[in-house]
Design an enzyme around this catalytic site. Sequence first.
Site, mmCIF file in Angstrom:
data_model
loop_
_atom_site.group_PDB
_atom_site.id
_atom_site.type_symbol
_atom_site.label_atom_id
_atom_site.label_comp_id
_atom_site.label_asym_id
_atom_site.label_seq_id
_atom_site.Cartn_x
_atom_site.Cartn_y
_atom_site.Cartn_z
ATOM 1 N N GLY A 169 31.595 26.510 52.404
ATOM 2 C CA GLY A 169 31.736 27.950 52.593
ATOM 3 C C GLY A 169 31.593 28.297 54.056
ATOM 4 O O GLY A 169 31.813 27.469 54.945
ATOM 5 N N GLY A 170 31.168 29.533 54.307
ATOM 6 C CA GLY A 170 31.009 29.989 55.690
ATOM 7 C C GLY A 170 29.975 29.181 56.445
ATOM 8 O O GLY A 170 29.935 29.211 57.681
ATOM 9 N N GLY A 404 54.931 15.262 84.233
ATOM 10 C CA GLY A 404 53.909 16.296 84.099
ATOM 11 C C GLY A 404 52.556 15.698 83.765
ATOM 12 O O GLY A 404 51.515 16.228 84.162
ATOM 13 N N ALA A 405 52.578 14.587 83.036
ATOM 14 C CA ALA A 405 51.310 13.960 82.647
ATOM 15 C C ALA A 405 50.548 13.457 83.874
ATOM 16 O O ALA A 405 49.319 13.419 83.878
ATOM 17 C CB ALA A 405 51.572 12.823 81.669
HETATM 18 C C1 HXC Z 1 20.498 28.428 45.275
HETATM 19 C C2 HXC Z 1 21.097 26.271 44.882
HETATM 20 C C3 HXC Z 1 22.287 26.452 45.629
HETATM 21 C C4 HXC Z 1 22.526 27.712 46.211
HETATM 22 C C5 HXC Z 1 22.244 24.433 44.938
HETATM 23 N N1 HXC Z 1 21.117 25.006 44.463
HETATM 24 N N2 HXC Z 1 22.980 25.293 45.648
HETATM 25 N N3 HXC Z 1 20.216 27.250 44.730
HETATM 26 N N4 HXC Z 1 21.597 28.665 46.008
HETATM 27 N N5 HXC Z 1 23.611 27.946 46.936
HETATM 28 C C6 HXC Z 1 20.067 24.377 43.669
HETATM 29 C C7 HXC Z 1 20.491 24.029 42.271
HETATM 30 O O1 HXC Z 1 20.293 25.123 41.430
HETATM 31 C C8 HXC Z 1 19.547 22.881 41.942
HETATM 32 O O2 HXC Z 1 18.287 23.421 41.610
HETATM 33 C C9 HXC Z 1 19.400 22.189 43.264
HETATM 34 O O3 HXC Z 1 19.763 23.148 44.263
HETATM 35 C C10 HXC Z 1 20.293 20.978 43.409
HETATM 36 O O4 HXC Z 1 21.603 21.338 43.036
HETATM 37 P P1 HXC Z 1 22.468 20.440 42.065
HETATM 38 O O5 HXC Z 1 23.648 21.240 41.674
HETATM 39 O O6 HXC Z 1 21.601 19.878 40.965
HETATM 40 O O7 HXC Z 1 22.862 19.241 43.023
HETATM 41 P P2 HXC Z 1 24.218 18.467 43.129
HETATM 42 O O8 HXC Z 1 24.702 18.064 41.771
HETATM 43 O O9 HXC Z 1 23.984 17.392 44.139
HETATM 44 O O10 HXC Z 1 25.282 19.528 43.717
HETATM 45 C C11 HXC Z 1 25.100 20.067 44.984
HETATM 46 C C12 HXC Z 1 26.097 21.221 45.228
HETATM 47 C C13 HXC Z 1 25.958 22.257 44.065
HETATM 48 C C14 HXC Z 1 27.516 20.677 45.238
HETATM 49 C C15 HXC Z 1 25.790 21.840 46.569
HETATM 50 O O11 HXC Z 1 24.574 22.585 43.897
HETATM 51 C C16 HXC Z 1 26.710 23.504 44.322
HETATM 52 O O12 HXC Z 1 27.924 23.578 44.146
HETATM 53 N N6 HXC Z 1 25.972 24.563 44.711
HETATM 54 C C17 HXC Z 1 26.550 25.854 44.927
HETATM 55 C C18 HXC Z 1 27.332 25.864 46.190
HETATM 56 C C19 HXC Z 1 27.844 27.238 46.524
HETATM 57 O O13 HXC Z 1 28.727 27.767 45.848
HETATM 58 N N7 HXC Z 1 27.164 27.863 47.500
HETATM 59 C C20 HXC Z 1 27.489 29.193 47.939
HETATM 60 C C21 HXC Z 1 28.687 29.009 48.842
HETATM 61 S S1 HXC Z 1 29.160 30.452 49.575
HETATM 62 P P3 HXC Z 1 17.230 22.638 40.715
HETATM 63 O O14 HXC Z 1 16.142 23.600 40.515
HETATM 64 O O15 HXC Z 1 17.947 22.250 39.461
HETATM 65 O O16 HXC Z 1 16.810 21.449 41.503
HETATM 66 C C22 HXC Z 1 28.413 30.357 50.996
HETATM 67 C C23 HXC Z 1 28.736 31.491 51.832
HETATM 68 C C24 HXC Z 1 28.156 31.298 53.176
HETATM 69 O O17 HXC Z 1 27.708 29.492 51.323
HETATM 70 C C25 HXC Z 1 28.797 32.304 54.056
HETATM 71 C C26 HXC Z 1 28.245 32.282 55.402
HETATM 72 C C27 HXC Z 1 28.996 33.227 56.238
#
Ligand code: HXC
Length: 510
Positions: A169-170, A404-405
């Site tokens: 993401g961002g 040119g290079a």
């Molecule tokens: C809160 C989160 C989280 C998040 C993961 N966790 N991402 N908690 N916010 N963004 C937590 C999970 O609930 C889980 O908690 C633990 O972290 C580990 O995650 P898993 O999914 O079990 O791990 P894994 O299978 O290795 O997968 C990792 C992952 C996946 C691919 C990163 O967690 C995922 O897709 N997360 C969401 C990513 C996402 O969409 N983020 C927002 C993007 S938008 P527990 O308690 O079970 O351990 C963004 C905008 C930013 O970032 C903009 C900036 C300008």
Amino acid sequence: MQDILKELEDRRVEARLGGGQRRIDSQHKKGKLTARERLDVLLDQGSFEEYDMYKTHRCTDFGMEETKISGDGVVTGWGTINGRPTYVFSQDFTVFGGSLSETHAEKICKIMDLALQNGVPVIGLNDSGGARIQEGVASLGGYAEVFYRNVQASGVIPQISVIMGPCAGGAVYSPAMTDYIFMVKDTSYMFVTGPDVVKTVTNEVVTAEELGGASTHTKKSSVADGAFENDLETLLEIRRLFDFLPLSNEAELPVLETNDPADRIEMSLDTIVPENPNQPYDMHEVIQKIADEGDFFEIQKDHAGNILCGYIRLNGSTVGVVANQPMVLAGCLDIDSAKKAGRFVRYCNAFNIPILTLVDVPGFLPGTVQEYGGIIKHGAKLLFAYAEATVPKVTVIVRKAYGGAYDVMASKHIRSDVNYAWPTAEIAVMGAKGATEILYREDLNNPEKIAERTKEYEDRFANPFIAAQRGFIDEVIQPHSTRRRVGRAFDLLKTKKVPAINKKNDNIPL
Ligand code: HXC
């Protein structure tokens, strides 16, 4: 008193456990170190001073008030690398997946502010699920606060990003605005939108690794500057890079003691350029033979291999090297190589790192792919970067310097300070055969005559002396003495001063 001390110790133990043993085990099972273990490798033993260990989030949505973990998913502070300080943050994937909350961002911002104030680099170890989903816009604001500081710090202190897990993401835009991005093979990835969104929007089926793994970003996209096998190797290489960089744009360059004599003669350089001008040789060898102890830290080695960029030391002091590589595309300049080297030259200039340019370039790569892709604008990036760079610049024309290079590759005309050529140098508008075929178009059907004219052109121009007669080359040097000559030139240029022109910013062709 004993109770208070014990409470402090208990709090520390709890904070160090992050998201708990189960999640630590899971991190290890993936072949990854924890946030703190990573800092143990990156920093000198016992040098880490942690800040904000007890900070927790302030979120009360989705039952979050029940789950507060000390440190809130990022370990921050400072320590030393071979005795020199750096601020660090290391995201802890065991705590809410290392996701960035408002308070997590505040911790990162605090060390960035201190780093900028004190003229000390920042190294960020990224391992995060992105914005803390439970916090929504508060976490987006947190990211933007980090982004803003990345830009303020750019060109003032070195900023290094290490991607050691997800970065999506961002969130990718903070690393993108730092100076260097390094990734860990197989366990890290970066993308703006993940495979699921890609499938929905474009119908492309792609894995996370294919979309944003280390191989993709070091070879195809050039987003990353390098990738290493595992966490350990990556962090040790960051230590190695750190030793080349100054602490800030106002700090002296680091000097590492060396036993390599400054006047070391390297006879093998006299024969490294093949008799046949179309035969390649490995420019890495030339660089390593010039460098202190042969040590060359290469940046973006898997991308645009027709140009080599990286750091060496001469007399213990850091020098940035840009060199055409005849083994790839005959060393031609193209879009990718111009962008790669242009950025490198600008970095060196920002941090007062002198630049050594080794030239063997037959010209710009011809073709529709290049023209449609904007080689005019992208090629100009390198030209622009060299011309605006005021750091000491020393150029050695090893073999070809055509068209040119020739101008672009740190020629005298765009204010390189010392320009040497080896006797094997060929400095001309273009290669002899091409030139002859244009000048003597009427003889095109007469191969013997063309060969004769080509030979004439070669005899006249395939040498460094015409350029030397005009003062475009300061001296034709013996290849074996290159290390000594270049080292002496940089020593003398240490006091170089160029008055700044008053302007807000230049307008480099982005
Ligand atoms: C809160 C989160 C989280 C998040 C993961 N966790 N991402 N908690 N916010 N963004 C937590 C999970 O609930 C889980 O908690 C633990 O972290 C580990 O995650 P898993 O999914 O079990 O791990 P894994 O299978 O290795 O997968 C990792 C992952 C996946 C691919 C990163 O967690 C995922 O897709 N997360 C969401 C990513 C996402 O969409 N983020 C927002 C993007 S938008 P527990 O308690 O079970 O351990 C963004 C905008 C930013 O970032 C903009 C900036 C300008």
